[in-house]
Write an enzyme that holds these catalytic residues in place. Sequence first.
Site, PDB file in Angstrom:
ATOM      1  N   GLY A 159       0.713  -1.077  -0.010  1.00  0.00           N
ATOM      2  CA  GLY A 159      -0.055  -0.092  -0.113  1.00  0.00           C
ATOM      3  C   GLY A 159       0.819   1.086  -0.023  1.00  0.00           C
ATOM      4  N   ALA A 163      14.914  11.279  -1.419  1.00  0.00           N
ATOM      5  CA  ALA A 163      16.315  11.005  -0.736  1.00  0.00           C
ATOM      6  C   ALA A 163      17.266   9.823  -1.064  1.00  0.00           C
ATOM      7  CB  ALA A 163      15.709  10.793   0.718  1.00  0.00           C
ATOM      8  N   ARG A 183      19.057  11.130  -4.584  1.00  0.00           N
ATOM      9  CA  ARG A 183      20.067  12.117  -4.397  1.00  0.00           C
ATOM     10  C   ARG A 183      21.322  11.683  -3.601  1.00  0.00           C
ATOM     11  NH1 ARG A 183      16.672  17.234  -5.117  1.00  0.00           N
ATOM     12  NH2 ARG A 183      15.987  16.834  -7.307  1.00  0.00           N
ATOM     13  N   ARG A 243       0.737  -5.187  -4.948  1.00  0.00           N
ATOM     14  CA  ARG A 243       0.768  -6.158  -4.071  1.00  0.00           C
ATOM     15  C   ARG A 243       1.161  -7.325  -4.983  1.00  0.00           C
ATOM     16  NH1 ARG A 243      -0.748  -4.140   0.700  1.00  0.00           N
ATOM     17  NH2 ARG A 243      -2.499  -2.516   0.672  1.00  0.00           N
ATOM     18  N   ASP A 293       5.369  -4.617   5.946  1.00  0.00           N
ATOM     19  CA  ASP A 293       5.549  -6.009   6.338  1.00  0.00           C
ATOM     20  C   ASP A 293       6.011  -6.889   5.423  1.00  0.00           C
ATOM     21  OD1 ASP A 293       6.272  -7.591   8.721  1.00  0.00           O
ATOM     22  OD2 ASP A 293       4.239  -8.525   8.298  1.00  0.00           O
ATOM     23  N   THR A 319       4.425   2.729   5.199  1.00  0.00           N
ATOM     24  CA  THR A 319       3.063   2.232   5.371  1.00  0.00           C
ATOM     25  C   THR A 319       2.318   3.047   6.240  1.00  0.00           C
ATOM     26  OG1 THR A 319       1.634   0.395   6.267  1.00  0.00           O
ATOM     27  CG2 THR A 319       3.869   0.441   7.223  1.00  0.00           C
ATOM     28  N   ASP A 352       0.118   2.147   8.383  1.00  0.00           N
ATOM     29  CA  ASP A 352      -0.488   1.339   9.428  1.00  0.00           C
ATOM     30  C   ASP A 352       0.358   1.545  10.666  1.00  0.00           C
ATOM     31  OD1 ASP A 352      -2.310   0.238   7.783  1.00  0.00           O
ATOM     32  OD2 ASP A 352      -1.366  -1.560   7.442  1.00  0.00           O
ATOM     33  N   ASP A 374       2.940  -0.538  12.176  1.00  0.00           N
ATOM     34  CA  ASP A 374       2.490  -1.924  12.520  1.00  0.00           C
ATOM     35  C   ASP A 374       3.935  -2.596  12.636  1.00  0.00           C
ATOM     36  OD1 ASP A 374       2.986  -2.125   9.803  1.00  0.00           O
ATOM     37  OD2 ASP A 374       1.108  -3.732   9.560  1.00  0.00           O
ATOM     38  N   ARG A 424      -5.869  -3.235   9.640  1.00  0.00           N
ATOM     39  CA  ARG A 424      -6.615  -4.700   9.799  1.00  0.00           C
ATOM     40  C   ARG A 424      -6.063  -5.560  11.165  1.00  0.00           C
ATOM     41  NH1 ARG A 424      -5.649  -6.108   3.534  1.00  0.00           N
ATOM     42  NH2 ARG A 424      -3.667  -5.283   3.995  1.00  0.00           N
ATOM     43  N   GLY A 484      -9.987  13.840  20.228  1.00  0.00           N
ATOM     44  CA  GLY A 484     -10.899  13.735  21.496  1.00  0.00           C
ATOM     45  C   GLY A 484     -12.172  12.774  21.335  1.00  0.00           C
ATOM     46  N   GLU A 501     -14.277   9.605  22.255  1.00  0.00           N
ATOM     47  CA  GLU A 501     -14.647   9.017  23.544  1.00  0.00           C
ATOM     48  C   GLU A 501     -14.334   7.501  23.599  1.00  0.00           C
ATOM     49  OE1 GLU A 501     -17.198  10.929  22.150  1.00  0.00           O
ATOM     50  OE2 GLU A 501     -16.749  12.470  23.470  1.00  0.00           O
TER      51      GLU A 501
HETATM   52  O1  F6P Z   1      -1.275  -1.478   4.430  1.00  0.00           O
HETATM   53  C1  F6P Z   1      -2.005  -0.444   4.189  1.00  0.00           C
HETATM   54  C2  F6P Z   1      -3.284  -0.576   3.979  1.00  0.00           C
HETATM   55  O2  F6P Z   1      -3.705   0.834   3.650  1.00  0.00           O
HETATM   56  C3  F6P Z   1      -4.058  -1.005   5.496  1.00  0.00           C
HETATM   57  O3  F6P Z   1      -4.313   0.041   6.436  1.00  0.00           O
HETATM   58  C4  F6P Z   1      -5.307  -1.320   4.728  1.00  0.00           C
HETATM   59  O4  F6P Z   1      -5.965  -2.576   5.417  1.00  0.00           O
HETATM   60  C5  F6P Z   1      -4.829  -1.867   3.334  1.00  0.00           C
HETATM   61  O5  F6P Z   1      -3.801  -1.149   3.084  1.00  0.00           O
HETATM   62  C6  F6P Z   1      -5.966  -1.590   2.265  1.00  0.00           C
HETATM   63  O6  F6P Z   1      -5.504  -2.312   0.993  1.00  0.00           O
HETATM   64  P1  F6P Z   1      -5.951  -2.059  -0.557  1.00  0.00           P
HETATM   65  O7  F6P Z   1      -5.543  -0.625  -0.884  1.00  0.00           O
HETATM   66  O8  F6P Z   1      -5.123  -2.967  -1.480  1.00  0.00           O
HETATM   67  O9  F6P Z   1      -7.242  -2.382  -0.529  1.00  0.00           O
END
Ligand code: F6P
Length: 319
Positions: free
Chosen positions: A11, A22, A25, A72, A103, A125, A127, A129, A171, A185, A187
């Site tokens: 993604g 960066a 260059r 991907r 990842d 990314t 995420d 993650d 995800r 903010g 809740e």
């Molecule tokens: O990995 C980045 C991400 O944006 C995730 O947060 C999301 O679940 C996924 O890619 C969505 O993937 P796609 O753009 O292939 O639907």
Amino acid sequence: MKRIGLLTSGGDAPGMNAALRAVVRSGIYFGMEVYGIERGYAGLIDDNVIQMEMRSVSNIVQCGGTRLRTARCLEMMTVEGQKKALDTLEKHGIEGLVVIGGDGSFRGAKVLSEYGVPTIGIPGTIDNDLEYTDYTLGFDTAVNTCLDIINKLRDTMTSHERVSVVEVMGRHCGDIALYSGIASGAEIIVVPEISFNMDEIVSRINRSRANGKHSNIIVVAEGVMSADEFSKRLQSVTEYSVRPTCIGHVQRGGSPSMADRMLAAQFGNKAVRLLNDGIGNRVVGIRNNKIIDMDIIEAVSMKKTFNQELYETLQMISM
Ligand code: F6P
């Protein structure tokens, strides 16, 4: 090392273009030739390789997306695909590679490293993650985009005394929900790392209304449930009017924030410095405000932990 390759994979994330700049260059600074591989690993397998010059990366530091495009690529998980990728690198005499991605992209980089191609990973990314780095490229901009939208939702939700259920990406990792929840903010946040109880959520809403609130914001990570589904379930057990909003791919676009541009400059430069020193099979990151690098195998085997203290902070201060 005289000739290096560069690709973005998985993604896209705001700041990827600034990182391309960066790397290109810095590579040219060290006297290297830099080759851009279009469409991530798919382009590596299909031999979509272009030489990048100083001016190939002009005027992109402020742009979202990735000029090299991305994909991907399931084929990269097969030995056949990996062999084709290696053939492309050999054909162009590319001696080292920089991979910008998350990842999954790092797993491809790890495989290439194991085949003997010195590879450096840059965490790109939204995420956030990856455990080994405090922040990934694109996360800050994505959270700021979510904040813009939640701010606007707050206006209309307050006027109508409603409950807003906002779905953000993530995800398996609730960091976008956690940070945008605290900073807006909200809740309540609902994340994949922590199980939720709808009765408790209703009690929290009721308590906040008794305390004088006119509206509520609930941020839900996509890995738990869609905003539509969550809203339907909540609406069936509350009198308050509930409205769903899915932020979707809007949060992956847009001009990168200062924080992401700074990360991009430092990650890209560090990646090339490592290759220039003959060091491969590392990932770069940031920890305690310092740019670091780490063994790629170690980095991909680390399990992301959720920041429980931040979660509790949100619960204590949003009521
Ligand atoms: O990995 C980045 C991400 O944006 C995730 O947060 C999301 O679940 C996924 O890619 C969505 O993937 P796609 O753009 O292939 O639907």
